[in-house]
Structures are given as C-alpha cells and as structure tokens.
Scaffold this motif. Sequence first.
Motif, PDB file in Angstrom:
ATOM      1  N   THR A   7      -8.704   9.066  -1.505  1.00  0.00           N
ATOM      2  CA  THR A   7      -7.480   8.623  -0.868  1.00  0.00           C
ATOM      3  C   THR A   7      -6.284   9.282  -1.377  1.00  0.00           C
ATOM      4  O   THR A   7      -6.131   9.677  -2.281  1.00  0.00           O
ATOM      5  CB  THR A   7      -7.313   6.955  -1.173  1.00  0.00           C
ATOM      6  N   ASP A   9      -1.744   9.930   0.093  1.00  0.00           N
ATOM      7  CA  ASP A   9      -0.713   9.893   1.071  1.00  0.00           C
ATOM      8  C   ASP A   9      -0.055  11.123   1.611  1.00  0.00           C
ATOM      9  O   ASP A   9       0.814  11.241   2.463  1.00  0.00           O
ATOM     10  CB  ASP A   9       0.366   9.127   0.406  1.00  0.00           C
ATOM     11  N   LEU A  39      -9.779  10.004   2.947  1.00  0.00           N
ATOM     12  CA  LEU A  39      -8.854   9.001   3.731  1.00  0.00           C
ATOM     13  C   LEU A  39      -7.491   9.388   3.846  1.00  0.00           C
ATOM     14  O   LEU A  39      -6.859   9.281   2.473  1.00  0.00           O
ATOM     15  CB  LEU A  39      -9.104   7.470   3.346  1.00  0.00           C
ATOM     16  N   ALA A  40      -6.818   9.680   4.851  1.00  0.00           N
ATOM     17  CA  ALA A  40      -5.564  10.308   4.741  1.00  0.00           C
ATOM     18  C   ALA A  40      -4.887  10.120   5.931  1.00  0.00           C
ATOM     19  O   ALA A  40      -5.370   9.645   6.990  1.00  0.00           O
ATOM     20  CB  ALA A  40      -5.700  11.825   4.639  1.00  0.00           C
ATOM     21  N   PRO A  41      -3.469  10.106   5.660  1.00  0.00           N
ATOM     22  CA  PRO A  41      -2.650   9.655   6.888  1.00  0.00           C
ATOM     23  C   PRO A  41      -2.353  11.056   7.886  1.00  0.00           C
ATOM     24  O   PRO A  41      -2.695  12.240   7.547  1.00  0.00           O
ATOM     25  CB  PRO A  41      -1.319   9.218   6.461  1.00  0.00           C
ATOM     26  N   TYR A  48      -6.914   6.409  15.187  1.00  0.00           N
ATOM     27  CA  TYR A  48      -7.466   7.044  14.044  1.00  0.00           C
ATOM     28  C   TYR A  48      -8.430   8.229  14.424  1.00  0.00           C
ATOM     29  O   TYR A  48      -9.012   8.265  15.749  1.00  0.00           O
ATOM     30  CB  TYR A  48      -8.319   6.309  13.095  1.00  0.00           C
ATOM     31  N   TYR A  60      -8.671  10.242   9.325  1.00  0.00           N
ATOM     32  CA  TYR A  60      -7.438  10.036   9.581  1.00  0.00           C
ATOM     33  C   TYR A  60      -6.832   9.036  10.195  1.00  0.00           C
ATOM     34  O   TYR A  60      -7.194   8.633  11.026  1.00  0.00           O
ATOM     35  CB  TYR A  60      -6.987  11.683  10.381  1.00  0.00           C
ATOM     36  N   LEU A  61      -5.685   8.356   9.496  1.00  0.00           N
ATOM     37  CA  LEU A  61      -5.005   7.166  10.091  1.00  0.00           C
ATOM     38  C   LEU A  61      -3.607   7.466  10.727  1.00  0.00           C
ATOM     39  O   LEU A  61      -3.030   8.432  10.300  1.00  0.00           O
ATOM     40  CB  LEU A  61      -4.703   6.296   8.839  1.00  0.00           C
ATOM     41  N   SER A  63      -0.059   7.569  11.967  1.00  0.00           N
ATOM     42  CA  SER A  63       0.818   7.343  10.775  1.00  0.00           C
ATOM     43  C   SER A  63       2.233   7.720  11.249  1.00  0.00           C
ATOM     44  O   SER A  63       2.353   8.655  12.314  1.00  0.00           O
ATOM     45  CB  SER A  63       0.785   8.125   9.361  1.00  0.00           C
ATOM     46  N   PRO A  76       0.933   4.879   6.958  1.00  0.00           N
ATOM     47  CA  PRO A  76      -0.057   4.663   8.043  1.00  0.00           C
ATOM     48  C   PRO A  76       0.197   3.629   8.590  1.00  0.00           C
ATOM     49  O   PRO A  76       0.776   2.459   8.338  1.00  0.00           O
ATOM     50  CB  PRO A  76      -1.370   4.298   7.224  1.00  0.00           C
ATOM     51  N   SER A  81      -5.019   1.053  11.088  1.00  0.00           N
ATOM     52  CA  SER A  81      -5.770   1.362   9.889  1.00  0.00           C
ATOM     53  C   SER A  81      -6.815   0.543   9.214  1.00  0.00           C
ATOM     54  O   SER A  81      -7.799   0.945   8.747  1.00  0.00           O
ATOM     55  CB  SER A  81      -4.529   1.687   8.978  1.00  0.00           C
ATOM     56  N   THR A 108      -2.016   4.372   1.450  1.00  0.00           N
ATOM     57  CA  THR A 108      -3.229   4.584   1.768  1.00  0.00           C
ATOM     58  C   THR A 108      -4.111   3.846   1.058  1.00  0.00           C
ATOM     59  O   THR A 108      -5.005   3.056   1.328  1.00  0.00           O
ATOM     60  CB  THR A 108      -3.880   6.028   1.941  1.00  0.00           C
TER      61      THR A 108
END
Length: 387
Positions: A7, A9, A39-41, A48, A60-61, A63, A76, A81, A108
């Motif tokens: 994870t 940010d 897992l990243a914004p 997503y 990808y979230l 954001s 995010p 998310s 995240t």
Amino acid sequence: MVRVILTTDVYHPFVCGVTKIVDIFAKEIPRYGYRVSILAPAQMKEAYIYSRTDSVDRLYLKSLKFLAFYPEVNAPEIFSSFFAIRKLLNNGINGEKVLVHAHTPYLTTTLLRLTARMMKIKVPIILTYHTLVEEYLKRRFGFLRGVASMIDSVFMGDLLRKIKALIVPTEYAKKVLLKHLFKGFRKLETKFIKIPNPLSREDYVVPNKSASSYYGDLEDGKYAIWVGRISHEKNIQFLIKLFENLDYKLVIVGKGPLLKYFKRKASSNTLFTGFVNNDVLRALLRSARCFVIASGFDNMPLAVMEAMAQGTPIISYNKGGHTEYIKHGVNGYIYRNIKEAKKYIKNVFENDDIYEEMSMHARETSKKFHPDIIIPKHTRVYENFIG
C-alpha cells in the motif's frame, strides 16, 4: 500461496523514493514465491481500475488531490474504495493468505484496515517508515505544527499498537519516531525492526552513455549533483549558496513546488534538469564528481544509495539517516557547516586519488542494499506473521 499487498499514498505518475521502493518490492518478492498486489490512489474518472502486468496486480483507487497536506498525495474516494478493497481482500478469503506491507501509514492503508475490519477478517500489517513526518510538519504547518504533530503522534501510536511490525531503514528514523510518539506508546519499541531499503538491480548497471552525451554544457567529472524533490525541507538554498563562489558546477535533478523559485535565485553555474528517466539519472550520477546533500530531514534518501551504486562519493550534512552509511573520509565526507562543506568538495574535485578511493568504497557500501541482501530480510519478517 501468500499474497503481499503493497500500500502507498504516492505512486505513478509521481515518482519519488517511495514509488521506486514499491516498484522494487513488486518486482523482487515474487522471486520468493509470493503473489503481489499494489494498492494505490490515482486521479481518474473510474471508481477503480484493476490491471495485471508482469505478474503484479495493481488496484488504483479513484482519488482527489490532498493539497492541504502534501500536493503529490492523492486522497482515495471512500465509498468506491471500500468496494475495490473488498474485492482485493476477498482473494484472501478464497484460499490465499494475505499480508499487507504498507509503505505509507495514512490514507490507503487506513482504508484497507477499516475495510478488513468491516469484513471481519484479520490481515497482518507490516509498515516501513519512510518519511520523517514530524520534520515535515514543522516546515509545512508553521504555528499550527504543534496541533498537527499531536494528531500525528496519536495516529502513529494507535497504528503501531495494531500492526505486527514497523520496519525502520535507519536508527535515526527510529530515534525520531520514538521522540515523536507520546510516552505511553514508546513501550511498543519492541515492534521496531531495522532493515535498510533495497536498491533495484538496474541501479548497479553501468550506463552506456555519459552525462555529457545528454547535456552538452556538462563536462563529465566536473560537477556535483543532488537529486530529489525541490521543496523547502530539502535545504536546497544552502546548496545554491554553497556553490555560488565555487568553480564547480552544481546539477540539481528533480521537480517540486519550488523549482521555478530556485531557478530564479540560482547562479549561472547551477543546472536544473527537471525530472529525468532512469537511464539519464544513472548517467548523471556516474559522471558526477560527488553527490551533495544539505538536508537533515531525510530518513534514507534513495538517491544517495543510487549515487553510491554508481561509485559517486557522498558529501553530506551531519544529520539524517543516510549518514549511518557514510564513513567520513572513506566513501564520502560529513560536514557541519558551509566552511567544511567547501573544503571537502575541493578535496574531491582537486585530488584524483581521493576521488578514486572514495568512489571504490562508495560502490562497496552500495552492495549492502542489493535486493539479494535486503529482500530476504523482509521475507523472513513476512514469514513470522503469516498465519
């Protein structure tokens, strides 16, 4: 099969040390039998995006820019998310064991923790502490830094209670974080594990071009270099002042909120390259006479280790985690003031024997950060906490 979720940010297209380190882990830990998800914004229209490349799953979230804290961080969107992370964690329920290796502690990672709690599943979390947030808060929030620092201290202490282990790349980072925490949380020091960050295998590759082939006004071996985010906490103004009256060129690589400002302030012997790709960066590091750093803000700046891998001696201010890997007079110099800095820079530029000796020792030091050395230390930590 064990899935490791990384994870963060901060991620592409923004490239920083954390971005690079996440990519290194994503590339390396499958060699040890793990599956990897990132897992990243990201700024995008979709709720997503899921993609799979090179045996790595990336989620990808959706954001938004988190301008109030750190302009390059994306926050995010919570509702979408939750469903995206739920889908990711369901893989663990359906037969895989899941472990989270967090590279930033905030947005995240917090969303993942809350989603796991709502799903009533336990996911072991290991955090690597990359950024010395206390130092950043002092510079970012001015007179409000006391309030911001208190909130972060409570957050980090509570997080430390809930995670399995906290990896610190340096003793300096451990010292700074413990001082930042309220006393009641300091007993959790037993969760701290010191492991340096890894370099990539490509960082050790000798470039097939020199810096002068990319920049016609640069003479190989006749300039000093600094690489990083161009912002207040990096103390770039000191470097610019340091080289104003020196006969050597200073090359500053990177971008950031103060790039335009420092371009106006710097003398003609300073070259700002902006962001460069990895091939150009390796050429610039390899052809530099030394790497200079003036910030005491940094934990373990990856650029310092990348410079060592290319045989570039380090001339550093005497504060920061990276100084633990600099042996004064061996693979570089550590200075206390501008007078000492000028003296050591002249030593490296004017004495070929000193430069060659330090260059050799810098390369030797960099071998400590090779992924074949560092990644197994992390996988042993993983194994301790996988159910």
